[in-house]
Design a protein around this motif. Structure first.
Motif, PDB file in Angstrom:
ATOM      1  N   GLU A 242       5.429  -3.629  -6.048  1.00  0.00           N
ATOM      2  CA  GLU A 242       4.660  -2.100  -7.463  1.00  0.00           C
ATOM      3  C   GLU A 242       2.837  -1.749  -5.510  1.00  0.00           C
ATOM      4  N   SER A 243       3.028  -0.618  -5.919  1.00  0.00           N
ATOM      5  CA  SER A 243       1.591  -0.624  -5.510  1.00  0.00           C
ATOM      6  C   SER A 243       0.396  -1.124  -5.950  1.00  0.00           C
ATOM      7  N   LYS A 244      -0.344  -1.027  -4.661  1.00  0.00           N
ATOM      8  CA  LYS A 244      -1.525  -1.742  -5.351  1.00  0.00           C
ATOM      9  C   LYS A 244      -2.132  -0.895  -5.257  1.00  0.00           C
TER      10      LYS A 244
ATOM     11  N   ALA B 259       0.580  -0.888  -0.551  1.00  0.00           N
ATOM     12  CA  ALA B 259       0.052   0.027  -0.117  1.00  0.00           C
ATOM     13  C   ALA B 259       1.480   0.782   0.016  1.00  0.00           C
ATOM     14  N   VAL B 260       0.364   1.979  -0.835  1.00  0.00           N
ATOM     15  CA  VAL B 260       1.832   3.385  -0.699  1.00  0.00           C
ATOM     16  C   VAL B 260       0.498   4.604  -0.769  1.00  0.00           C
TER      17      VAL B 260
ATOM     18  N   ASN C 253      13.793  -6.412   5.874  1.00  0.00           N
ATOM     19  CA  ASN C 253      12.698  -6.012   5.255  1.00  0.00           C
ATOM     20  C   ASN C 253      12.765  -5.295   3.751  1.00  0.00           C
ATOM     21  N   LEU C 254      11.649  -5.069   2.917  1.00  0.00           N
ATOM     22  CA  LEU C 254      12.264  -4.516   1.846  1.00  0.00           C
ATOM     23  C   LEU C 254      10.236  -3.289   1.728  1.00  0.00           C
ATOM     24  N   ASN C 255      10.775  -1.750   1.877  1.00  0.00           N
ATOM     25  CA  ASN C 255       9.636  -1.188   2.398  1.00  0.00           C
ATOM     26  C   ASN C 255       9.802  -0.267   1.164  1.00  0.00           C
TER      27      ASN C 255
ATOM     28  N   ALA D 168       6.020   4.288   1.517  1.00  0.00           N
ATOM     29  CA  ALA D 168       5.366   2.316   1.214  1.00  0.00           C
ATOM     30  C   ALA D 168       4.663   2.342   2.591  1.00  0.00           C
ATOM     31  N   PHE D 169       3.899   1.919   3.163  1.00  0.00           N
ATOM     32  CA  PHE D 169       3.528   1.439   4.191  1.00  0.00           C
ATOM     33  C   PHE D 169       3.622  -0.722   4.624  1.00  0.00           C
ATOM     34  N   GLY D 170       3.857  -1.071   5.348  1.00  0.00           N
ATOM     35  CA  GLY D 170       4.828  -2.853   5.143  1.00  0.00           C
ATOM     36  C   GLY D 170       6.098  -2.972   4.730  1.00  0.00           C
ATOM     37  N   SER D 171       6.002  -4.023   4.783  1.00  0.00           N
ATOM     38  CA  SER D 171       7.127  -4.824   4.055  1.00  0.00           C
ATOM     39  C   SER D 171       6.746  -5.686   3.591  1.00  0.00           C
ATOM     40  N   VAL D 172       8.287  -6.148   3.056  1.00  0.00           N
ATOM     41  CA  VAL D 172       8.147  -7.783   2.365  1.00  0.00           C
ATOM     42  C   VAL D 172       9.480  -7.879   2.735  1.00  0.00           C
TER      43      VAL D 172
END
Length: 148
Positions: A145-147, A82-83, A119-121, A88-92
């Motif tokens: 990518e963006s949601k 989510a952007v 973590n990728l954010n 960006a909100f959250g991370s991978v």
């Protein structure tokens, strides 16, 4: 006396090596404790066959790892975050990458094998290095990518 070590023996050698030790040490300690056997022509031939077989298996496993590397490097994992207002909100995380590799491509990579991964954010394309067996490194492409 020449003996073939069945286990690692400190100060003498490692398993499956042929070493020269004193007769007393071999007959009174190494052989009774099943740490070594006397190096006869038959046992040396058996050892050479065993080592050759192990080398063939190791090379086969190395080739499988190289094939796995080529498969991993063809993959691009896609994630959505989510952007809002360019942030960006959250991370991978590593666990998410590991889970997606297993679920989508049936490739199991332990998350501890990732090299210097955080973590990728952010939105973009990232290259994550992993260390496979035999010190072979593979690069996983991760696209975020963006949601929207």
């Amino acid at each position: 006396m020449k003996v073939i070590l069945l286990k690692d023996v400190k100060n003498y050698g490692k398993k499956d090596e042929i070493v020269d030790v004193s007769d007393g040490y071999a007959t009174n300690y190494l052989i009774p404790k099943k740490l070594a056997i006397k190096a006869s022509q038959d046992s040396v031939n058996y050892l050479k066959g065993k080592i050759d077989k192990r080398n063939v298996e190791t090379e086969s496993q190395r080739q499988e790892t190289l094939y796995l590397k080529s498969q991993i490097e063809k993959i691009t994992l896609n994630f959505k975050l989510a952007v809002k207002d360019g942030k960006a909100f959250g991370s991978v995380s590593q666990a998410q990458i590991e889970e997606k590799m297993l679920k989508e491509y049936n490739i199991k990579i332990d998350k501890r094998k990732f090299l210097k991964h955080e973590n990728l954010n952010q939105i973009g394309l990232f290259y994550i290095k992993t260390k496979l067996d035999f010190n072979i490194e593979a690069t996983i492409n991760v696209k975020i990518e963006s949601k929207e």
